[in-house]
Scaffold this active site. Structure first.
Site, PDB file in Angstrom:
ATOM      1  N   SER A 175       0.841  -1.193   0.000  1.00  0.00           N
ATOM      2  CA  SER A 175       0.000   0.000   0.000  1.00  0.00           C
ATOM      3  C   SER A 175       0.881   1.250   0.000  1.00  0.00           C
ATOM      4  O   SER A 175       1.656   1.452  -0.924  1.00  0.00           O
ATOM      5  CB  SER A 175      -0.971  -0.033   1.182  1.00  0.00           C
TER       6      SER A 175
ATOM      7  N   GLU B  74      -9.320  -5.892  -3.420  1.00  0.00           N
ATOM      8  CA  GLU B  74      -8.683  -4.726  -2.797  1.00  0.00           C
ATOM      9  C   GLU B  74      -9.686  -3.760  -2.153  1.00  0.00           C
ATOM     10  O   GLU B  74      -9.541  -3.357  -0.999  1.00  0.00           O
ATOM     11  CB  GLU B  74      -7.876  -3.945  -3.846  1.00  0.00           C
TER      12      GLU B  74
ATOM     13  N   HIS C  18      -7.848  -5.434   0.746  1.00  0.00           N
ATOM     14  CA  HIS C  18      -6.602  -4.674   0.724  1.00  0.00           C
ATOM     15  C   HIS C  18      -5.801  -4.953   1.996  1.00  0.00           C
ATOM     16  O   HIS C  18      -6.300  -4.776   3.108  1.00  0.00           O
ATOM     17  CB  HIS C  18      -6.923  -3.179   0.622  1.00  0.00           C
TER      18      HIS C  18
END
Length: 542
Positions: A217, A335, A429
């Site tokens: 990320s 995600e 995610h």
């Protein structure tokens, strides 16, 4: 041919001199680094050192300055505990990503080392945590490096400055800088940590010429920055990129792609906070400043300044100006299931959805609707956001590195387990992190995290850890429990992680081509391309 089984000692020597260069009378491992002698803790077969300062405290007059030299000490410094997390706003306790922090401080530039016993020239992995460049800490139990070290790697994690303390530019800061630039302080922290690793990791048994930088990320975004920053060149040898993005970033002193300059954004923030000058801002309590900056809408990100970040990420890769290193990169199939706030309002009918797609994408609407059809609007909007934010950007890195002749490997994490399925969070995610780190127990994970369970989850985790560590060691991911992992350049080959590891080709057919065209059109029109690939029927955004 069956993949090579990876024992704890990988494809490098494990000799008597190394991580445990010595020990005190109580048996605690000791090393000598540039700053002085350091005592860690013995944890099974590992030596662990926590809270090591890698740069000067960025406090007082050092707030909003590049990291200074790390402090030295006399005698033996004990390193049993993590340093404080960098000052950050609190996440709501209901957030999936909420994790209680033991301590926060502006004096936070520390790192941690897990090293196997008697390691010598072991591969080194440097971990950059995620958190939108706003939140996060190397002390998260999920980021414990023990499982990497048990597989023969020296694992390093670190804190870097966050939010407006780490990423704000301002004309007054540029004026006082020798390079006439500002912002990117968090990135400069990461570079300083990599320099520290280069200078000191051999004392822990690591090979300074075999360093892999790894992030997820915002950590993956940081790895992307490092790949294109001239200041990071030569400080790492491989990169692992999990769920990256490659939006347009503001330029230091001029508006670009519909965004004000980074300096202007900093000046507007000062106005909102009634800060008249730098001395006043530097005297403000760090927590108060960070909280008020977040409430004022400051969004931390890199600044294109011509020095630390000389150009947009996509321009650097298009020009071949990125670091030529092997990469392993990938995304999660779900995600945005944990990031629905990124989605615009959903159209109320298939007809409204199709009309919005045509309005947004014109002659590309037919291709868009083939990939993201109107008969399943919710799923299509989740997939569109996934691909527009993470999929296109991450696959682009792999494509470009493969085109440069580098080993380049792509994955899609598509694994679901009971606790995630029950909350409609399949492959969400950051959901792969528990498997990559081998941290599958309740006590290893943030309190609201869906906990994996069962032998299939544990087996998948073992396979992924094998792949990650072998890639760091040799540049080729291997596991005795999974198939050979072909390079992406071999017909867009990749590995899909679901209930196991499976070879496949063309991970998301047509996705990359569509989003590349959308991005290039918006780029030519001098418009931001982040979050631009979906449909939006809200009047203020049409």
């Amino acid at each position: 041919m069956k993949a090579l089984r990876l024992p704890l000692a990988l494809l490098f020597a494990l000799l008597p001199a190394g991580a445990w260069a010595g020990s005190d009378e109580a048996g605690a491992p000791q090393v000598t680094i540039e700053q002085g002698q350091l005592a860690g803790t013995r944890e099974g077969e590992l030596a662990v050192y926590r809270g090591i300062p890698y740069a000067a405290p960025p406090v007082g007059e050092r707030r909003w300055k590049p990291p200074g030299p790390a402090p030295n000490w006399s005698g033996v410094r004990s390193a049993p505990e993590f340093g404080p997390a960098c000052t950050q706003p609190a996440l709501p306790p209901s957030s999936l990503y909420y994790e209680p922090l033991r301590r926060t401080s502006e004096d936070c530039l520390t790192l941690n080392v897990w090293a196997p016993e008697r390691a010598r020239k072991a591969p080194v992995i440097v971990w950059l945590h995620g958190g939108s460049l706003r939140v996060g800490s190397s002390a998260s139990p999920m980021y414990d490096g023990a499982n990497f070290a048990r597989r023969g790697a020296v694992f390093v994690s670190l804190n870097y400055r966050l939010g407006a303390l780490g990423w704000m530019a301002h004309r007054a800061l540029s004026d006082e800088s020798s390079g006439h630039v500002s912002g990117n302080y968090g990135l400069l922290d990461q570079i300083a940590a990599l320099r520290w690793v280069r200078a000191n990791v051999a004392a822990f048994g690591g090979d300074p010429d075999n360093v892999t930088v790894m992030g997820e990320s915002a950590g993956a975004l940081s790895v992307s920055y490092l790949l294109v920053s001239p200041l990071a060149r030569g400080l790492f040898d491989k990169a692992i990129v999990q769920s990256a993005n490659a939006r347009a970033f503001p330029a230091l002193a001029e508006p670009v792609f519909g965004m004000p300059s980074a300096e202007t954004t900093g000046e507007r923030l000062f106005d909102k906070l009634d800060l008249r000058d730098l001395p006043t801002a530097r005297a403000m309590d760090a927590q108060q400043f960070v909280d008020r900056a977040a409430q004022a809408g400051f969004s931390p990100q890199g600044t294109i300044d011509g020095e630390v970040l000389p150009m947009q990420i996509i321009d650097a890769f298009d020009r071949g100006a990125q670091a030529k290193v092997p990469v392993l990169a990938g995304i999660n199939s779900g995600e945005v299931r944990a990031q629905r706030a990124l989605l615009p309002p959903a159209p109320t009918s298939a007809e409204a959805y199709e009309d919005a797609a045509k309005a947004a994408h014109g002659d590309l609407a037919a291709a868009f609707l083939r990939l993201y059809p109107s008969d399943r609007i919710d799923q299509s909007m989740l997939a569109t956001a996934r691909d527009g934010i993470y999929g296109w950007a991450t696959e682009r890195i792999v494509r470009k590195q493969a085109a440069e002749g580098q080993n380049a490997y792509f994955f899609v994490f598509d694994h679901c387990y009971a606790a995630a399925r029950a909350r409609d969070l399949c492959a969400f995610h950051a959901g792969e992190l528990a498997f990559v780190f081998g941290r599958l127990r309740r006590e290893d994970l943030p309190p609201n995290w869906p906990v994996p369970s069962g032998p299939a989850d544990a087996a998948l985790s073992q396979t992924m850890m094998d792949y990650w560590v072998s890639f760091a060691a040799t540049g080729t991911p291997r596991s005795d429990h999974g198939p050979a992992w072909p390079g992406y350049g071999e017909g867009e080959a990749y590995i899909r992680f679901d209930h196991g590891a499976h070879q496949a080709t063309d991970p998301l057919p047509g996705m990359f081509e569509l989003h590349e065209e959308i991005v290039q059109r918006r780029k030519r029109a001098d418009r931001q391309w982040f979050l631009s690939a979906g449909v939006d029927v809200s009047p203020e955004r049409r």
